[in-house]
Design a protein around this motif. Structure first.
Motif, PDB file in Angstrom:
ATOM      1  N   LYS A  87     -24.227 -11.966  69.669  1.00  0.00           N
ATOM      2  CA  LYS A  87     -23.259 -12.718  68.882  1.00  0.00           C
ATOM      3  C   LYS A  87     -22.010 -12.928  69.725  1.00  0.00           C
ATOM      4  O   LYS A  87     -21.421 -11.976  70.232  1.00  0.00           O
ATOM      5  N   ILE A  88     -21.654 -14.189  69.879  1.00  0.00           N
ATOM      6  CA  ILE A  88     -20.386 -14.565  70.489  1.00  0.00           C
ATOM      7  C   ILE A  88     -19.707 -15.482  69.480  1.00  0.00           C
ATOM      8  O   ILE A  88     -20.182 -16.598  69.228  1.00  0.00           O
ATOM      9  N   GLU A  89     -18.650 -14.992  68.862  1.00  0.00           N
ATOM     10  CA  GLU A  89     -17.969 -15.699  67.779  1.00  0.00           C
ATOM     11  C   GLU A  89     -17.727 -17.166  68.121  1.00  0.00           C
ATOM     12  O   GLU A  89     -17.247 -17.483  69.213  1.00  0.00           O
ATOM     13  N   ASN A  90     -18.081 -18.045  67.194  1.00  0.00           N
ATOM     14  CA  ASN A  90     -17.903 -19.491  67.313  1.00  0.00           C
ATOM     15  C   ASN A  90     -18.695 -20.118  68.456  1.00  0.00           C
ATOM     16  O   ASN A  90     -18.436 -21.260  68.840  1.00  0.00           O
ATOM     17  N   LYS A  91     -19.670 -19.395  68.983  1.00  0.00           N
ATOM     18  CA  LYS A  91     -20.419 -19.884  70.146  1.00  0.00           C
ATOM     19  C   LYS A  91     -21.927 -19.644  70.038  1.00  0.00           C
ATOM     20  O   LYS A  91     -22.711 -20.562  70.283  1.00  0.00           O
ATOM     21  N   LEU A  92     -22.339 -18.414  69.681  1.00  0.00           N
ATOM     22  CA  LEU A  92     -23.753 -18.069  69.757  1.00  0.00           C
ATOM     23  C   LEU A  92     -24.123 -16.989  68.749  1.00  0.00           C
ATOM     24  O   LEU A  92     -23.406 -15.990  68.615  1.00  0.00           O
ATOM     25  N   MET A  93     -25.245 -17.207  68.060  1.00  0.00           N
ATOM     26  CA  MET A  93     -25.838 -16.179  67.209  1.00  0.00           C
ATOM     27  C   MET A  93     -27.332 -16.213  67.496  1.00  0.00           C
ATOM     28  O   MET A  93     -27.973 -17.254  67.358  1.00  0.00           O
ATOM     29  N   SER A  94     -27.866 -15.076  67.905  1.00  0.00           N
ATOM     30  CA  SER A  94     -29.276 -14.990  68.272  1.00  0.00           C
ATOM     31  C   SER A  94     -29.933 -13.847  67.502  1.00  0.00           C
ATOM     32  O   SER A  94     -29.414 -12.730  67.481  1.00  0.00           O
ATOM     33  N   PHE A  95     -31.061 -14.162  66.892  1.00  0.00           N
ATOM     34  CA  PHE A  95     -31.805 -13.189  66.100  1.00  0.00           C
ATOM     35  C   PHE A  95     -33.131 -12.866  66.761  1.00  0.00           C
ATOM     36  O   PHE A  95     -33.761 -13.737  67.360  1.00  0.00           O
ATOM     37  N   ILE A  96     -33.558 -11.632  66.616  1.00  0.00           N
ATOM     38  CA  ILE A  96     -34.925 -11.233  66.941  1.00  0.00           C
ATOM     39  C   ILE A  96     -35.578 -10.875  65.613  1.00  0.00           C
ATOM     40  O   ILE A  96     -35.105 -10.000  64.893  1.00  0.00           O
ATOM     41  N   HIS A  97     -36.652 -11.598  65.292  1.00  0.00           N
ATOM     42  CA  HIS A  97     -37.345 -11.360  64.034  1.00  0.00           C
ATOM     43  C   HIS A  97     -38.307 -10.189  64.188  1.00  0.00           C
ATOM     44  O   HIS A  97     -39.008 -10.072  65.192  1.00  0.00           O
ATOM     45  N   ILE A  98     -38.317  -9.324  63.189  1.00  0.00           N
ATOM     46  CA  ILE A  98     -39.065  -8.068  63.296  1.00  0.00           C
ATOM     47  C   ILE A  98     -40.253  -8.008  62.346  1.00  0.00           C
ATOM     48  O   ILE A  98     -41.364  -7.712  62.762  1.00  0.00           O
ATOM     49  N   GLY A  99     -40.028  -8.234  61.050  1.00  0.00           N
ATOM     50  CA  GLY A  99     -41.120  -8.061  60.107  1.00  0.00           C
ATOM     51  C   GLY A  99     -40.841  -8.692  58.763  1.00  0.00           C
ATOM     52  O   GLY A  99     -39.821  -9.340  58.556  1.00  0.00           O
ATOM     53  N   ASN A 100     -41.753  -8.468  57.845  1.00  0.00           N
ATOM     54  CA  ASN A 100     -41.671  -9.033  56.502  1.00  0.00           C
ATOM     55  C   ASN A 100     -40.925  -8.135  55.532  1.00  0.00           C
ATOM     56  O   ASN A 100     -40.898  -6.908  55.693  1.00  0.00           O
ATOM     57  N   LEU A 101     -40.343  -8.775  54.529  1.00  0.00           N
ATOM     58  CA  LEU A 101     -39.742  -8.095  53.392  1.00  0.00           C
ATOM     59  C   LEU A 101     -40.569  -8.432  52.164  1.00  0.00           C
ATOM     60  O   LEU A 101     -40.978  -9.581  51.973  1.00  0.00           O
ATOM     61  N   HIS A 102     -40.815  -7.431  51.359  1.00  0.00           N
ATOM     62  CA  HIS A 102     -41.487  -7.645  50.077  1.00  0.00           C
ATOM     63  C   HIS A 102     -40.732  -6.845  49.024  1.00  0.00           C
ATOM     64  O   HIS A 102     -40.526  -5.634  49.184  1.00  0.00           O
ATOM     65  N   ASN A 103     -40.302  -7.543  47.980  1.00  0.00           N
ATOM     66  CA  ASN A 103     -39.538  -6.895  46.910  1.00  0.00           C
ATOM     67  C   ASN A 103     -38.330  -6.129  47.477  1.00  0.00           C
ATOM     68  O   ASN A 103     -38.091  -4.980  47.131  1.00  0.00           O
ATOM     69  N   PHE A 104     -37.630  -6.787  48.417  1.00  0.00           N
ATOM     70  CA  PHE A 104     -36.411  -6.277  49.054  1.00  0.00           C
ATOM     71  C   PHE A 104     -36.660  -5.117  50.026  1.00  0.00           C
ATOM     72  O   PHE A 104     -35.714  -4.537  50.537  1.00  0.00           O
ATOM     73  N   LYS A 105     -37.907  -4.779  50.304  1.00  0.00           N
ATOM     74  CA  LYS A 105     -38.222  -3.641  51.181  1.00  0.00           C
ATOM     75  C   LYS A 105     -38.851  -4.117  52.484  1.00  0.00           C
ATOM     76  O   LYS A 105     -39.687  -5.021  52.491  1.00  0.00           O
ATOM     77  N   GLU A 106     -38.456  -3.462  53.590  1.00  0.00           N
ATOM     78  CA  GLU A 106     -39.045  -3.751  54.894  1.00  0.00           C
ATOM     79  C   GLU A 106     -40.473  -3.211  54.928  1.00  0.00           C
ATOM     80  O   GLU A 106     -40.701  -2.036  54.648  1.00  0.00           O
ATOM     81  N   MET A 107     -41.401  -4.089  55.248  1.00  0.00           N
ATOM     82  CA  MET A 107     -42.811  -3.721  55.283  1.00  0.00           C
ATOM     83  C   MET A 107     -43.202  -3.272  56.694  1.00  0.00           C
ATOM     84  O   MET A 107     -42.656  -3.759  57.689  1.00  0.00           O
ATOM     85  N   PRO A 108     -44.151  -2.344  56.788  1.00  0.00           N
ATOM     86  CA  PRO A 108     -44.652  -1.957  58.118  1.00  0.00           C
ATOM     87  C   PRO A 108     -45.335  -3.161  58.771  1.00  0.00           C
ATOM     88  O   PRO A 108     -45.831  -4.055  58.085  1.00  0.00           O
TER      89      PRO A 108
END
Length: 145
Positions: A67-88
């Motif tokens: 994250k560089i304010e007003n310049k860059l936001m980069s995400f790494i996607h990890i996994g699924n959410l089901h019913n608000f919970k992180e799934m294995p």
């Protein structure tokens, strides 16, 4: 995995576009292009987790890689959410785990150039090619108000 690139010229400052991208009220408006009722839960700091959710509490979880304010936001996607919970991780999730999504803001000719790159599985390329331009148009309209 295919890396998709999307660009939009916006007649607004990078500060204004950044606000539209990550402020909760405006994020919900442009993210609706992907799924009505979408929202994100995060403190938006580098290293923090992000829960990208639909109205039923399902979605994906990611981390903010850079994250560089007003310049860059980069995400790494990890996994699924089901019913608000992180799934294995399961076999399907492992196919896209560690994929990246990046939002870059540059100033060109007194405008902001927003560039979005997304790593997508082949079966999602059509979805992103259809929905991301709609999201970018909403971001542009909200930023130019």
């Amino acid at each position: 995995m295919e890396t998709l690139h999307f660009t939009r010229e916006i007649n607004a400052t990078t500060t204004k576009v950044w606000q539209v991208l990550w402020d909760d009220a405006t994020y919900r408006k442009w993210a609706a292009a992907f799924c009505e009722g979408s929202y994100a839960v995060s403190d938006w700091n580098e290293g923090d987790s992000v829960h990208f959710l639909d109205s039923t509490g399902n979605g994906i979880y990611s981390s903010i890689d850079e994250k560089i304010e007003n310049k860059l936001m980069s995400f790494i996607h990890i996994g699924n959410l089901h019913n608000f919970k992180e799934m294995p991780l399961d076999e399907e999730t492992k196919l896209w785990c560690n994929s990246k999504e990046t939002y870059r803001l540059d100033t060109e000719n007194n405008q902001t150039k927003l560039t979005v790159t997304i790593d997508a599985l082949e079966n999602y390329v059509g979805f992103f090619n259809e929905s991301m331009p709609k999201a970018l148009e909403i971001i542009k309209k909200l930023s130019e108000i």
